[in-house]
Write an enzyme that holds these catalytic residues in place. Structure first.
Site, PDB file in Angstrom:
ATOM      1  N   GLU A 171     -10.241   5.283  -6.180  1.00 44.90           N
ATOM      2  CA  GLU A 171      -8.821   5.540  -6.410  1.00 44.90           C
ATOM      3  C   GLU A 171      -7.936   4.418  -5.881  1.00 44.90           C
ATOM      4  O   GLU A 171      -7.039   4.630  -5.080  1.00 44.90           O
ATOM      5  CB  GLU A 171      -8.432   6.888  -5.788  1.00 44.90           C
ATOM      6  CG  GLU A 171      -9.171   8.065  -6.429  1.00 44.90           C
ATOM      7  CD  GLU A 171      -8.802   9.399  -5.817  1.00 44.90           C
ATOM      8  OE1 GLU A 171      -8.829  10.419  -6.538  1.00 44.90           O
ATOM      9  OE2 GLU A 171      -8.507   9.451  -4.601  1.00 44.90           O
ATOM     10  N   HIS A 222      -6.487   3.825  -0.487  1.00 52.92           N
ATOM     11  CA  HIS A 222      -6.442   4.825   0.591  1.00 52.92           C
ATOM     12  C   HIS A 222      -6.230   4.159   1.951  1.00 52.92           C
ATOM     13  O   HIS A 222      -6.893   4.493   2.930  1.00 52.92           O
ATOM     14  CB  HIS A 222      -7.728   5.655   0.599  1.00 52.92           C
ATOM     15  CG  HIS A 222      -7.827   6.624  -0.553  1.00 52.92           C
ATOM     16  ND1 HIS A 222      -7.036   7.739  -0.664  1.00 52.92           N
ATOM     17  CD2 HIS A 222      -8.637   6.619  -1.653  1.00 52.92           C
ATOM     18  CE1 HIS A 222      -7.359   8.399  -1.773  1.00 52.92           C
ATOM     19  NE2 HIS A 222      -8.321   7.731  -2.402  1.00 52.92           N
ATOM     20  N   ASP A 258      -7.768   6.993   5.980  1.00 50.14           N
ATOM     21  CA  ASP A 258      -7.143   7.252   4.683  1.00 50.14           C
ATOM     22  C   ASP A 258      -5.653   6.963   4.818  1.00 50.14           C
ATOM     23  O   ASP A 258      -5.188   6.512   5.870  1.00 50.14           O
ATOM     24  CB  ASP A 258      -7.405   8.689   4.219  1.00 50.14           C
ATOM     25  CG  ASP A 258      -7.556   8.770   2.701  1.00 50.14           C
ATOM     26  OD1 ASP A 258      -6.573   8.462   1.992  1.00 50.14           O
ATOM     27  OD2 ASP A 258      -8.653   9.108   2.233  1.00 50.14           O
TER      28      ASP A 258
END
Length: 550
Positions: A324, A257, A186
């Site tokens: 995301e 990420h 991440d």
């Protein structure tokens, strides 16, 4: 040992609840110093596990024996049963027999036996010199509802050392969960050694400091934080899981990420938009704008990463994130816009779909399957991809209706980082209130799906994101006891949510808390947090009201 010392009630308070229990009868079936352990081919891992757990807890040698002899714990396989199904028979005349449809079924039957023997069976040494192992006579028939019964462990935000991962594999096994989704990369850290790209761990595995609490908090932990698993660590984790019939599904996040990777190798980022050489491993939480560039060099880089990942993880599924991913840098990037024009794509959403489709084909060529978060539906879903439906049910419903496999893990229901009570004493309260009862009444299969569509629901998964879980104790507190309720949802064939007997479940949980105590799990007690659980002054982000059903 007096009969009153044996576990009482149907199945000794089993969690998850089995399909059927015939009995228990009166008296006790005893396992003692002369009890033999008979294991047929394919059950050797369970035999070793029984000697290591029950043998240690009760001081039993459990020597090899014959299934035909009396005073025997016998393991058998019968292909008529479902592969993960089992039948456990306890009879004072001859002992205990566990028959599974396959090796996994035998192992889940052994987990049931351990529960039947009481909390002492979960300790690592006998409590008394002559500890007694006994259970009531009974026959239990059981098999799981879903083939994917999982938990996500986020080791990227806060690193969990290898021994902590092994411990959680034991906890998953104790609850008949069979998938560990290991979130390895991440913005805040890269946790897996890649020989070809050593900077991923030399640089990407470490951040200079860490935000304490929600990203709006003014507090910082100024200590550097990090860590990673070597290839041998991963091999050990995977082997340990396999012995417990658990599949470890790795997650390597793309194209969002990814700041930890870009900090290690700046050429992976959108260099024509920002100075990627200035980026460090991110020290706070939220959605990060720095995403991978849609270039051939980035594709080759991650192919090389995945070459090593596939060597380490035999899992059919490989999770590539896809969630995301802000598109602002792609909109501003001449390189990204040229790629959109070259491929005649409609825009940035289709550009991400192209990125994911590339790896879908790449994995398929190697006999693997891509699974990603439900954002991978945007711009078109890759042909063989499966979906982890996290933003609610909608993504999973759309995927299943279009013939794609789905794992249901909606944040509004089974995100275990969300708070368990509305009290101000809850440590670093995040998200909606999701009580043990809320989780117990979660239904993974939406009623909108037809029978054929519902068949695409592989199962369900509870997710434990670790932004505010910075210690083992914090992780335990957030995960338990709710994981026990989730395990019953994933395993047992429960009625509709409103019709579930939560009172019966709480009665069985009263027994199960003693097992968790014996295992050293620092769970949230029913009456609220203990003094050391509280984190006064550390800002969370509670959301009031009931979560939306989306």
């Amino acid at each position: 040992m007096p009969d009153t010392d044996t576990p009482t009630g149907p199945g000794g308070g089993l969690i998850p609840a089995p399909l059927s229990i015939d009995g228990p009868g009166r008296g006790a079936v005893r396992l003692g110093e002369h009890t033999a352990l008979a294991a047929v081919p394919g059950t050797e891992d369970t035999a070793r596990w029984l000697r290591a757990t029950l043998g240690a807890a009760f001081g039993l040698p459990l020597p090899p024996g014959s299934a035909d002899a009396t005073d025997t714990l016998a393991l058998a396989v019968d292909g008529v049963l479902p592969a993960e199904g089992y039948r456990l028979e306890a009879d004072a005349r001859w002992g205990v027999r566990i028959t599974g449809g396959g090796p996994a079924g035998v192992f889940w039957g052994a987990q049931t036996l351990r529960q039947l023997l009481g909390p002492q069976a979960f300790r690592r040494a006998p409590l008394t010199p002559r500890a007694a192992a006994a259970l009531p006579p009974q026959t239990i028939e059981d098999a799981p509802r879903f083939g994917w019964r999982g938990m996500l462990l986020d080791v990227a935000r806060h690193f969990l050392p290898k021994d902590g991962v092994l411990r959680y594999l034991d906890l998953l096994a104790a609850h008949k969960l069979n998938v560990l989704h290991l979130h390895l990369t991440d913005d805040q850290g890269w946790r897996i050694e890649i020989h070809r790209y050593p900077k991923l761990t030399e640089t990407g595995a470490w951040r200079e400091r860490t935000k304490l609490g929600h990203r709006a908090s003014p507090l910082w932990d100024e200590r550097p934080h990090g860590g990673y698993y070597t290839h041998d660590d991963i091999r050990e984790i995977v082997a340990y899981a396999a012995q417990r019939h658990i599949t470890v599904v790795p997650e390597i996040d793309v194209p969002g990420h990814s700041q930890a990777a870009i900090a290690a190798y700046p050429e992976l980022g959108n260099t024509d938009v920002i100075d990627t050489t200035s980026l460090k491993v991110w020290d706070t939480w939220g959605v990060n704008p720095n995403v991978l560039a849609p270039t051939d060099n980035v594709l080759r880089f991650y192919e090389h990463v995945l070459d090593e990942v596939l060597d380490l993880f035999p899992s059919t599924f490989v999770h590539l994130g896809g969630d995301e991913c802000p598109k602002d840098q792609w909109r501003a990037s001449a390189t990204a816009q040229a790629r959109i024009a070259e491929l005649s794509l409609a825009g940035e959403d289709e550009l991400q779909s192209w990125f994911m489709r590339h790896f879908d084909r790449w994995l398929a060529d190697r006999g693997r399957r891509l699974i990603g978060w439900d954002e991978i539906l945007e711009g078109g879903l890759a042909e063989g991809a499966a979906v982890s439906s996290w933003r609610g049910y909608a993504g999973g419903i759309a995927a299943a209706k279009s013939g794609h496999d789905v794992v249901m893990c909606p944040e509004q229901q089974v995100y275990l980082d969300h708070r368990q009570h509305a009290s101000s004493d809850e440590p670093v309260p995040i998200g909606f209130v999701r009580t043990l009862e809320d989780v117990y009444r979660f239904e993974p299969v939406p009623p909108e799906l037809t029978g054929d569509q519902a068949a695409h629901v592989l199962g369900t998964q509870a997710n434990a994101w670790s932004e505010v879980m910075d210690t083992r104790a914090r992780l335990d507190y957030q995960v338990f006891p709710r994981l026990a309720g989730f395990a019953e949802v994933a395993w047992s064939r429960l009625p509709a949510p409103a019709d579930r007997d939560y009172e019966d479940f709480t009665r069985r949980m009263a027994v199960h808390y003693a097992r968790l105590d014996a295992l050293g799990v620092d769970y949230r007690p029913p009456g609220g947090p203990r003094p050391w659980h509280k984190r006064p002054g550390v800002l969370g982000r509670p959301i009031d009201g009931a979560p939306p059903n989306v």
